[in-house]
Design an enzyme around this catalytic site. Sequence first.
Site, PDB file in Angstrom:
ATOM      1  N   ASP A  95       0.797  -1.226   0.000  1.00 18.19           N
ATOM      2  CA  ASP A  95       0.000   0.000   0.000  1.00 18.19           C
ATOM      3  C   ASP A  95       0.834   1.283   0.000  1.00 18.19           C
ATOM      4  OD1 ASP A  95       1.084  -0.016   2.556  1.00 18.19           O
ATOM      5  OD2 ASP A  95      -0.757  -0.728   3.502  1.00 18.19           O
ATOM      6  N   GLU A 117      -0.389  -8.988  -1.372  1.00 12.97           N
ATOM      7  CA  GLU A 117      -1.007  -8.495  -0.137  1.00 12.97           C
ATOM      8  C   GLU A 117      -2.240  -7.654  -0.475  1.00 12.97           C
ATOM      9  OE1 GLU A 117       1.136  -7.240   3.927  1.00 12.97           O
ATOM     10  OE2 GLU A 117       0.838  -5.530   2.602  1.00 12.97           O
ATOM     11  N   GLU A 131      -1.897   5.139   3.102  1.00 14.93           N
ATOM     12  CA  GLU A 131      -1.885   3.731   2.699  1.00 14.93           C
ATOM     13  C   GLU A 131      -3.267   3.189   2.341  1.00 14.93           C
ATOM     14  OE1 GLU A 131       1.843   4.379   5.111  1.00 14.93           O
ATOM     15  OE2 GLU A 131      -0.255   4.984   5.275  1.00 14.93           O
ATOM     16  N   HIS A 210       5.846   4.534  14.760  1.00 16.83           N
ATOM     17  CA  HIS A 210       6.309   5.565  13.840  1.00 16.83           C
ATOM     18  C   HIS A 210       5.221   6.163  12.955  1.00 16.83           C
ATOM     19  CE1 HIS A 210       6.164   1.938  11.342  1.00 16.83           C
ATOM     20  NE2 HIS A 210       5.957   2.765  10.336  1.00 16.83           N
ATOM     21  N   ARG A 212       2.484   8.286  11.065  1.00 17.22           N
ATOM     22  CA  ARG A 212       2.285   9.731  11.062  1.00 17.22           C
ATOM     23  C   ARG A 212       0.956  10.136  11.689  1.00 17.22           C
ATOM     24  NH1 ARG A 212       2.935  11.665   5.157  1.00 17.22           N
ATOM     25  NH2 ARG A 212       4.238   9.836   4.956  1.00 17.22           N
ATOM     26  N   HIS A 243      12.548   5.244  15.093  1.00 19.44           N
ATOM     27  CA  HIS A 243      12.491   5.680  13.708  1.00 19.44           C
ATOM     28  C   HIS A 243      13.300   6.974  13.564  1.00 19.44           C
ATOM     29  CE1 HIS A 243      10.660   6.920   9.854  1.00 19.44           C
ATOM     30  NE2 HIS A 243      10.338   5.652   9.717  1.00 19.44           N
TER      31      HIS A 243
END
Length: 370
Positions: A95, A117, A131, A210, A212, A243
């Site tokens: 994605d 996937e 995503e 990590h 956003r 990260h």
Amino acid sequence: MKHLFIFGTRPEAIKMAPLIKEFQKDDAQKVVVCVTGQHREMLDQVLSFFDIKPHYDLNLMSHNQTLYDITAKALLGLKPILNKENPDNIFVQGDTTTAFVGALAGFYEKIRVSHIEAGLRSHNLNSPFPEEGNRKLVGHLANYHFAPTKMAVNNLKLEGIVNNVHQVGNTVIDALLLGLDIIKKHGEATFEKHFENIDFSKRIILVTGHRRESFGHPFESMCRAMKEIAVNYPDVELVYPMHLNPNIRVTVNEILNGIDNVKLIEPLSYPYLIWLMNKSYFVLTDSGGIQEEAPSLGKPVLVMREVTERQEGIEAGTAKLVGSDFEKIVGESKLLLDNEAYYQSMANAINPYGDGTTSLQILNFLKDNI
């Protein structure tokens, strides 16, 4: 038959690697690898570990790059490659922006696209972002849909995608087993030395965080929960490979730095991450792939996200959704640390994401159908 594998991030590389290796074993398949470099150093580490040498590298990584930058540069960079190679099939994975652009480029050139996937959905277009949008767009551009689970197949069906949909498990399990086998063959001394500052006589909680959409107050809440666990359980060690994003590092250091049983370490390359995961007691994460990998090693997973597209793990009992809620993170962690029966119920739940044969299933299908 020529296959062009397009990917650009570490997670994509990990999940593409066993597939590339499987196709390379078959003399009738020609493999061409193109990386966009959407990530750079972490991507290169995976390629080196699995001994994969790209034929093309767009090297898109730039400081403070935006989604606009990645999308435009990748699309323009792929055009001459597709024109030169003219593959029979393009593989994209998951994605990412690279996956979306790879599928779009294939559509523009009328080249078959295979989506690895396929069918994951959170059903919230803004979480995870971007995503969820990418995976929906790829789903409607691809010709072949290799879905990891029955739920993923059903998600595609709800969107009217019913042709060439195949439930095959997830290549991330293939990669995990292949990776641990490579580590075993080369010996573990290097790994033990790398983590010599971690006390493995304690129960290890592996932390990855990590995303956003968690930046700001949600991430602060997650870190405060980790601090609470560390302070109340001195016999536990939290290990957090941080990260590189400064939005992550500033908050982590403000809340967690200086606590004896919290080890803040640099990001780990894939082999070191799976080695550490295998040594852990349970995992606190907002990552995607780890929700699938850890259960294969018998490690319970607490998912620090409000929604997850990997709902099968929640239903199977291998993972629990705790969001960024301080009380939920602390409460579920305490249950895993204090209640052996509760821990074993998660550790022994059957992983719904596959048995390590996904890559071979995909190869066999395409050999018979292209």
